[in-house]
Design an enzyme around this catalytic site. Structure first.
Site, short mmCIF file in Angstrom:
data_model
loop_
_atom_site.label_atom_id
_atom_site.label_comp_id
_atom_site.label_asym_id
_atom_site.label_seq_id
_atom_site.Cartn_x
_atom_site.Cartn_y
_atom_site.Cartn_z
N CYS A 142 -0.09 -7.38 3.73
CA CYS A 142 -0.83 -6.13 3.48
C CYS A 142 -2.22 -6.43 2.97
CB CYS A 142 -0.07 -5.27 2.47
SG CYS A 142 -1.01 -3.84 1.88
N CYS A 166 -2.72 -5.02 -0.84
CA CYS A 166 -1.96 -5.50 -1.99
C CYS A 166 -2.82 -6.43 -2.86
CB CYS A 166 -0.71 -6.25 -1.53
SG CYS A 166 0.69 -5.16 -1.14
N HIS A 175 3.29 -1.75 -3.54
CA HIS A 175 3.21 -1.41 -2.12
C HIS A 175 4.21 -0.33 -1.71
CE1 HIS A 175 2.29 -2.37 2.12
NE2 HIS A 175 3.58 -2.27 2.35
N GLY A 203 -2.19 8.74 11.25
CA GLY A 203 -3.22 7.75 11.53
C GLY A 203 -3.48 6.77 10.42
N SER A 229 -3.52 3.51 8.66
CA SER A 229 -3.41 2.16 9.21
C SER A 229 -2.61 1.22 8.31
CB SER A 229 -4.81 1.57 9.45
OG SER A 229 -5.53 1.50 8.23
N HIS A 235 -2.88 4.63 -0.92
CA HIS A 235 -4.34 4.61 -1.02
C HIS A 235 -4.93 5.86 -0.38
CE1 HIS A 235 -4.02 3.40 3.20
NE2 HIS A 235 -5.31 3.63 3.34
N HIS A 238 -10.36 23.32 -4.72
CA HIS A 238 -9.04 23.47 -4.12
C HIS A 238 -8.69 22.24 -3.29
CE1 HIS A 238 -11.91 25.15 -1.18
NE2 HIS A 238 -11.05 24.76 -0.25
N GLU A 283 -4.31 25.90 21.73
CA GLU A 283 -4.90 25.61 20.43
C GLU A 283 -6.20 24.82 20.57
OE1 GLU A 283 -0.64 25.30 18.20
OE2 GLU A 283 -1.19 24.23 20.01
#
Length: 348
Positions: free
Chosen positions: A50, A53, A114, A160, A162, A167, A297, A318
């Site tokens: 990672c 990390c 993690h 999405g 990654s 985080h 908000h 849409e």
């Protein structure tokens, strides 16, 4: 909630000044679309592969410190740069318009563990993240050319993200992006017409009605907005009129941490999965103007529709016409209210 709003209709979003179409009868249609994997929380507290990390090497070559709480760094692959080229290629047409886009992009790691998410962090840990968000807003907003500081989190691969490490991101821009720009105009117009804050009035109406409120604490209300587009979209609004996170008192930041903990835990329990969403703070621009119209908000946009494996897609009408949803906001709020906020999924 049967019998109320169970027919096609449109609802007005006063913040974006746009309509959303609601079609509750479509929940009965058969589903043969995409079915995704059910996401379970990881038990891995440290992943040597990672790039977020502690102590690990990031993709850009930098090495993370052995951080034990919050860690912030400039995004190695930032969408915006503080010093774009002085000269922009300019098409020879008045219809093809472009201009330089300047900004600073940072990554904020919420915790060294993690395996965690906001739902699995303690309230004091989330409060430390809220304090870090506040410092980032103040620091970046003080830069004279920064006009807006957008703090957000993409949670889960479906949205999405990654990397599953806990985080979020902070994109500060030399312009006010479209969504907060639209909200600025809407709130300014409402204040000019009524002499009151749009979201102050909206919170009063929703807490009085109650049917779209998921929960509230002393300082924040979590509700499925009247105009919600995403199936279990939630708007988290401060009860007191404040335009930015730095304006929140210490007790109010505790209230924000509590609300984030309770909402994300309910999300995980709704479909018994590590719930994906995009979450972001909308607050006053940092363009040195007086924005007394702005009310702090938080938007939560989660894509799951029917279960942990069926998501909503923004396609067809849409994309070409206007946003549309199948379940009513009242029904979504009722289902979120029924979810536990005191235990984690999966249960021990």
């Amino acid at each position: 909630m049967q019998g109320k709003f169970q027919y096609p209709h449109r609802r007005w979003n006063p913040l974006s000044q746009a309509w959303v179409m609601v079609s509750p009868h479509r929940t009965q249609r058969p589903w043969q679309g995409e079915v995704s994997q059910k996401a379970a929380p990881t038990a891995v507290t440290y992943d040597p592969e990672c790039y977020l990390c502690p102590g690990n090497k990031r993709a850009g070559g930098a090495v993370n410190p052995q951080y034990d709480s919050i860690f912030t760094f400039v995004n190695d692959y930032a969408a915006l740069l503080p010093d774009p080229p002085a000269h922009l290629d300019r098409p020879a047409s008045s219809l093809l318009v472009a201009e330089p886009a300047r900004g600073l992009c940072r990554v904020l790691c919420f915790h060294p563990d993690h395996s965690l998410t906001l739902a699995r962090m303690t309230r004091p840990e989330i409060r430390r993240v809220a304090d870090a968000w506040t410092r980032e807003y103040e620091e970046l907003g003080a830069i004279d050319w920064i006009k807006y500081v957008q703090i957000f989190e993409n949670r889960g691969a479906m949205m999405g993200a990654s990397n599953p490490h806990p985080h979020g991101q902070i994109w500060s821009t030399g312009f006010v992006p479209d969504e907060p720009a639209a909200e600025t105009l809407a709130q300014q117009a409402y204040l000019a017409k009524n002499g009151r804050c749009l979201l102050c009035d909206y919170v009063d109406e929703e807490t009085h009605a109650g049917e779209r409120v998921v929960f509230e604490n002393e300082h924040f209300v979590a509700l499925v907005p009247w105009w919600a587009v995403w199936p279990f979209e939630v708007l988290l609004i401060s009860k007191r009129h404040a335009g930015t996170m730095p304006e929140l008192t210490s007790d109010e930041r505790d209230g924000l941490a509590d609300a984030l903990k309770r909402l994300t835990t309910r999300y995980d329990n709704l479909f018994e999965t590590s719930f994906p969403y995009t979450m972001g703070f909308h607050q006053s621009p940092t363009d040195q103007e007086d924005h007394k119209e702005w009310h702090f908000h938080v938007h939560f946009y989660p894509p799951l529709l029917r279960s942990a494996t069926v998501r909503k897609f923004m396609v067809g009408f849409e994309m070409l016409g206007m946003p549309q949803r199948d379940i009513t906001p009242e029904s979504a709020a009722e289902r979120l209210r029924a979810c536990s906020e005191t235990h984690f999924w999966p249960r021990d």
